[in-house]
Design a protein around this motif. Structure first.
Motif, short mmCIF file in Angstrom:
data_model
loop_
_atom_site.label_atom_id
_atom_site.label_comp_id
_atom_site.label_asym_id
_atom_site.label_seq_id
_atom_site.Cartn_x
_atom_site.Cartn_y
_atom_site.Cartn_z
N LEU A 1 0.82 -1.21 0.00
CA LEU A 1 0.00 0.00 0.00
C LEU A 1 0.86 1.27 0.00
O LEU A 1 0.49 2.28 -0.61
CB LEU A 1 -0.92 0.00 1.22
CG LEU A 1 -2.05 -1.04 1.23
CD1 LEU A 1 -2.75 -1.04 2.58
CD2 LEU A 1 -3.06 -0.75 0.12
N ASN A 2 1.99 1.21 0.66
CA ASN A 2 2.87 2.39 0.73
C ASN A 2 3.53 2.69 -0.61
O ASN A 2 4.09 3.78 -0.78
CB ASN A 2 3.95 2.18 1.79
CG ASN A 2 3.38 2.25 3.20
OD1 ASN A 2 2.34 2.85 3.43
ND2 ASN A 2 4.06 1.63 4.14
N GLN A 3 3.48 1.75 -1.56
CA GLN A 3 4.05 1.97 -2.88
C GLN A 3 3.06 2.60 -3.87
O GLN A 3 3.43 2.96 -4.98
CB GLN A 3 4.55 0.63 -3.45
CG GLN A 3 5.62 -0.05 -2.60
CD GLN A 3 6.85 0.78 -2.42
OE1 GLN A 3 7.37 1.38 -3.37
NE2 GLN A 3 7.34 0.84 -1.18
N ILE A 4 1.81 2.72 -3.45
CA ILE A 4 0.79 3.29 -4.35
C ILE A 4 0.91 4.81 -4.35
O ILE A 4 0.85 5.44 -3.28
CB ILE A 4 -0.63 2.87 -3.91
CG1 ILE A 4 -0.74 1.34 -3.87
CG2 ILE A 4 -1.67 3.46 -4.84
CD1 ILE A 4 -2.09 0.85 -3.35
N PRO A 5 1.06 5.44 -5.51
CA PRO A 5 1.16 6.91 -5.56
C PRO A 5 -0.11 7.58 -5.03
O PRO A 5 -1.23 7.18 -5.39
CB PRO A 5 1.35 7.19 -7.06
CG PRO A 5 1.86 5.91 -7.64
CD PRO A 5 1.23 4.82 -6.83
#
Length: 282
Positions: free
Chosen positions: A172-176
């Motif tokens: 989730l932390n990689q989603i812009p």
């Protein structure tokens, strides 16, 4: 091109030697023993060809029952653990003191041993003085042949959901953030944001969770023995415990054949899950 010193090629040798000794050689020997009737102790044994595999496929009711139990266990664990870990990750993805504390709380069961978790859940399921009984619920739980393996699956979900939550949080932390901003600008609801942004973007994390959860489900050896006894009753028997029992009965050749079938089943189920996950994420 810069020449690599010959001495550098020696660095992988220790790891390669360990890999060959403790993985490749036992695997080759397992294949050799799978076509014999060796009892694990006798200096001699007979070649039986494919009869061990034939018996597993056609005449072994205990193996078939263990496979059925394992598939039920797998279904509950994969669906329950994946859904719960993703839900926890979505709720706790934002950094705050409260979310950090809750992450640690949900991750805590993962650091426990399988035997410890088994003893905890034996107390929870005890029909006389267990936690569920104290909360007003009544039932035999592990004593009910029809649903016993499903209650073990619930314990497995509790055991590892926090671990898979961390994998999803990383995804989730990689989603812009810009994708969510664009979706809100277009009037997307929270569910639509999840369906069209979050879910497709966590596809790599989902593939990892599914693969790891599948392997966990087939290897839930300690947990099943802790909850079901040694050896476990047929309603609680899964493939790993069935193979263990066969070895304990000094049927090494037959157990080796079961192990090969076991690994083939894991490979097939994992491949089907990964393919289904790719199709689901488009």
């Amino acid at each position: 091109m810069r020449r690599v010193p010959a001495t550098l090629w020696l660095f992988p040798v220790p790891a390669l030697a360990l890999y060959l000794t403790f993985f490749v050689l036992p695997a080759v020997q397992g294949v050799q023993y799978a076509v014999t009737d060796w009892d694990g102790f006798s200096p001699t044994f007979s070649q039986v060809g494919a009869s061990n595999f034939t018996d597993i496929a056609t005449n072994d009711d205990l193996f078939a029952r263990a496979l059925e139990n394992n598939l039920k266990f797998l279904l509950v664990v994969v669906v329950g653990q994946t859904a719960l870990s993703l839900l926890l990750a979505v709720l706790l993805a934002r950094r705050s003191r409260g979310s950090t504390l809750l992450r640690a709380l949900f991750f805590l069961p993962t650091i426990l041993s399988s035997v410890s978790v088994a003893f905890v859940w034996r107390f929870v399921y005890d029909p006389n003085f267990g936690l569920l009984n104290a909360l007003g619920f009544s039932g035999s739980y592990l004593g009910d042949d029809a649903t016993a393996i499903l209650w073990v699956a619930v314990a497995q979900v509790w055991f590892h959901a926090g671990q898979m939550m961390i994998v999803y949080i990383a995804g989730l932390n990689q989603i812009p953030v810009s994708l969510y901003e664009a979706a809100r600008t277009d009037g997307a609801t929270r569910w639509q944001q999840f369906r069209h942004v979050t879910w497709p973007m966590v596809a790599p994390a989902t593939a990892l969770v599914l693969a790891y959860t599948t392997i966990q489900s087939f290897k839930a050896f300690d947990l099943v023995l802790g909850l079901g006894g040694n050896p476990p009753r047929p309603p609680l028997d899964i493939l790993s415990t069935r193979i263990y029992t066969t070895f304990a009965d000094s049927r090494f050749g037959y157990a080796a054949a079961e192990s090969i079938v076991f690994m083939a089943i894991i490979a097939l189920v994992t491949w089907l899950q990964n393919r289904s996950a790719r199709l689901a994420h488009g």
